[in-house]
Design a protein around this motif. Sequence first.
Motif, mmCIF file in Angstrom:
data_model
loop_
_atom_site.group_PDB
_atom_site.id
_atom_site.type_symbol
_atom_site.label_atom_id
_atom_site.label_comp_id
_atom_site.label_asym_id
_atom_site.label_seq_id
_atom_site.Cartn_x
_atom_site.Cartn_y
_atom_site.Cartn_z
ATOM 1 N N UNK A 157 -10.205 -10.882 2.032
ATOM 2 C CA UNK A 157 -8.820 -10.490 2.309
ATOM 3 C C UNK A 157 -7.853 -11.548 1.792
ATOM 4 N N UNK A 158 -8.226 -12.848 1.925
ATOM 5 C CA UNK A 158 -7.375 -13.921 1.423
ATOM 6 C C UNK A 158 -7.215 -13.823 -0.088
ATOM 7 N N UNK A 159 -8.283 -13.416 -0.777
ATOM 8 C CA UNK A 159 -8.246 -13.308 -2.235
ATOM 9 C C UNK A 159 -7.618 -12.007 -2.716
ATOM 10 N N UNK A 160 -7.846 -10.904 -1.997
ATOM 11 C CA UNK A 160 -7.451 -9.587 -2.498
ATOM 12 C C UNK A 160 -6.657 -8.739 -1.511
ATOM 13 N N UNK A 161 -6.475 -9.208 -0.287
ATOM 14 C CA UNK A 161 -5.862 -8.382 0.750
ATOM 15 C C UNK A 161 -4.355 -8.260 0.632
ATOM 16 N N UNK A 162 -3.846 -7.173 1.185
ATOM 17 C CA UNK A 162 -2.409 -6.925 1.213
ATOM 18 C C UNK A 162 -2.032 -6.305 2.553
ATOM 19 N N UNK A 163 -0.854 -6.676 3.040
ATOM 20 C CA UNK A 163 -0.273 -6.027 4.214
ATOM 21 C C UNK A 163 0.800 -5.064 3.721
ATOM 22 N N UNK A 164 0.772 -3.848 4.219
ATOM 23 C CA UNK A 164 1.692 -2.828 3.722
ATOM 24 C C UNK A 164 2.499 -2.215 4.866
ATOM 25 N N UNK A 165 3.822 -2.350 4.769
ATOM 26 C CA UNK A 165 4.739 -1.723 5.723
ATOM 27 C C UNK A 165 5.493 -0.608 4.997
ATOM 28 N N UNK A 166 5.553 0.551 5.625
ATOM 29 C CA UNK A 166 6.265 1.670 5.021
ATOM 30 C C UNK A 166 7.118 2.365 6.075
ATOM 31 N N UNK A 167 8.376 2.618 5.716
ATOM 32 C CA UNK A 167 9.291 3.350 6.586
ATOM 33 C C UNK A 167 9.905 4.477 5.770
ATOM 34 N N UNK A 168 9.810 5.689 6.283
ATOM 35 C CA UNK A 168 10.457 6.815 5.620
ATOM 36 C C UNK A 168 11.366 7.534 6.613
ATOM 37 N N UNK A 169 11.732 8.762 6.316
ATOM 38 C CA UNK A 169 12.672 9.477 7.181
ATOM 39 C C UNK A 169 12.137 9.705 8.585
ATOM 40 N N UNK A 170 10.811 9.811 8.699
ATOM 41 C CA UNK A 170 10.249 10.218 9.988
ATOM 42 C C UNK A 170 9.428 9.152 10.697
ATOM 43 N N UNK A 171 8.844 8.191 9.954
ATOM 44 C CA UNK A 171 7.877 7.288 10.592
ATOM 45 C C UNK A 171 7.934 5.875 10.026
ATOM 46 N N UNK A 172 7.322 4.961 10.785
ATOM 47 C CA UNK A 172 7.084 3.588 10.342
ATOM 48 C C UNK A 172 5.592 3.332 10.506
ATOM 49 N N UNK A 173 4.979 2.709 9.504
ATOM 50 C CA UNK A 173 3.548 2.420 9.582
ATOM 51 C C UNK A 173 3.272 1.037 9.016
ATOM 52 N N UNK A 174 2.265 0.404 9.570
ATOM 53 C CA UNK A 174 1.830 -0.912 9.115
ATOM 54 C C UNK A 174 0.317 -0.880 8.953
ATOM 55 N N UNK A 175 -0.177 -1.274 7.789
ATOM 56 C CA UNK A 175 -1.615 -1.245 7.552
ATOM 57 C C UNK A 175 -2.035 -2.345 6.606
ATOM 58 N N UNK A 176 -3.331 -2.400 6.313
ATOM 59 C CA UNK A 176 -3.904 -3.430 5.450
ATOM 60 C C UNK A 176 -4.740 -2.777 4.368
ATOM 61 N N UNK A 177 -4.817 -3.430 3.210
ATOM 62 C CA UNK A 177 -5.631 -2.970 2.096
ATOM 63 C C UNK A 177 -6.427 -4.141 1.543
ATOM 64 N N UNK A 178 -7.672 -3.880 1.148
ATOM 65 C CA UNK A 178 -8.506 -4.909 0.529
ATOM 66 C C UNK A 178 -9.564 -4.227 -0.328
#
Length: 476
Positions: A360-381
């Motif tokens: 995760x330190x080498x390739x991970x990302x934190x992703x926050x997304x807000x649109x008209x209806x929702x807010x979400x927070x997740x991780x990608x690796x």
Amino acid sequence: MQGSILNGIYKVESPLSQRGSRATWLAKKIDTDERIVIKILKFGLDAQWSDFRLFEREAQTLKNINHSAIPNYLDYFELDLPDCQGFALVQEYIAVPSIEETIKAGRTFSELEIKEIAESLLNILLYLHLQQPSIIHRDIKPSNILIADRSGNSVGQVYLIDFGAVKNVAAAEGGTITVVGTYGYMPPEQFGGYTTPASDLYSLGATLIYLATGRHPTELPSKDGKIIFADSVQLSYSSRRWLEQMIEPSCDKRFSSAVEASIELQQPQKAELKPNIVKQPSYSKIVLKKTADTIEVIVPAPKLVSEILGLAAFAVMWNCFLVVWTGGALMAPMPINVIFSLFSIPFWLAGLAMIGKLFFTLNGKTKLKIDKSAISLGYECLGCKYSRQKALRADIAAIESVYSGWQMVTKEQEKIPVYSEVVIWANGLPYRLSSSVKSTTVAKSTFNYNPASIELDWLAKELSEWLSMPLTKTAS
């Protein structure tokens, strides 16, 4: 109108002000003799549809708020008299003069008193701006601020009145632009019908300059649209610089919220010591994508070389030892091999966790997304996605810029806040974003700022502006 009985319970006594189709009267309740204020908007004369819309909005706003420094809403009704048809708004009467009346009567204010008045008004604005949706006054000026006589060490109770220009950030203006406010105290963006919480800060700054100089802002010189007042006041350097930032013509250069302005007022910084965060820092790896409907923030894990090498070395040694241990355990006779193999499972889980953290330190990302209806927070690796939190957009209650302390930047102990994360609160849960860079050194020179703190300051302001929500600064 004088002597008339309105709505069967209010007796009109004397005029307080008159402006076109609007009039404000001092009156009293017949049954209690309680003094009250009645604001009247008449049909005809020069009344426009926008006047009725603003008048109704003022009544609705006052009805829904409750603050000790704002006159209480009492009643709202339609008028149908032979000589007057329109609407009436009834409010609490506060028997103290306005700042404008006080100054014209000869009262002057020390720098300490001006700061006390500023803090009182910032607290009122904080209350208004934190409403859902935010309430923007749009007409802060000396005649709309009441101040009681001095009491002990206090400058006197401060009140904010006249919400006739009020707007909430969700209010639709329709196809036309309604310009409201008072020339000299209006920020440039308000002439175009655009306002933010920072617009009220500009008006407050211009009002405080009136307190310090006794002169209307239009009577002072200006340059590039900015009021020049420094030579006309007897204020400390830090107070002048604070006021200069309050009246910046550009919203981006002003304080972003009443909280930020209050923090700077209590902890004055030299303007040249405060980094002007307008654009994303060049070293930042954060990806920011935004449209009118969606904003997406992708933050890669901060890559500190020494941390990666240390973690990798320890993970290799740990897992190599486990291979040898488990191999030896499996070759032991029954049932010892089963017991020792099972014993190694927790250690394997720890080893795999270290490998996961390394990846995760080498390739991970934190992703926050807000649109008209929702807010979400997740991780990608490595292509794998894990969404941890999700809530409705309507549940977003606040955005915070969290500072972990203050950074000394000169021998004179001047300091600036060091930000550690940005937090959006939704449905009672925090959605946290950290920096994409790491800084383990403390600044030793005036212009050597903490890079992670600068990046987070920029990101917080971007999110605050997109959400049209005031930015709150809190200590971790």
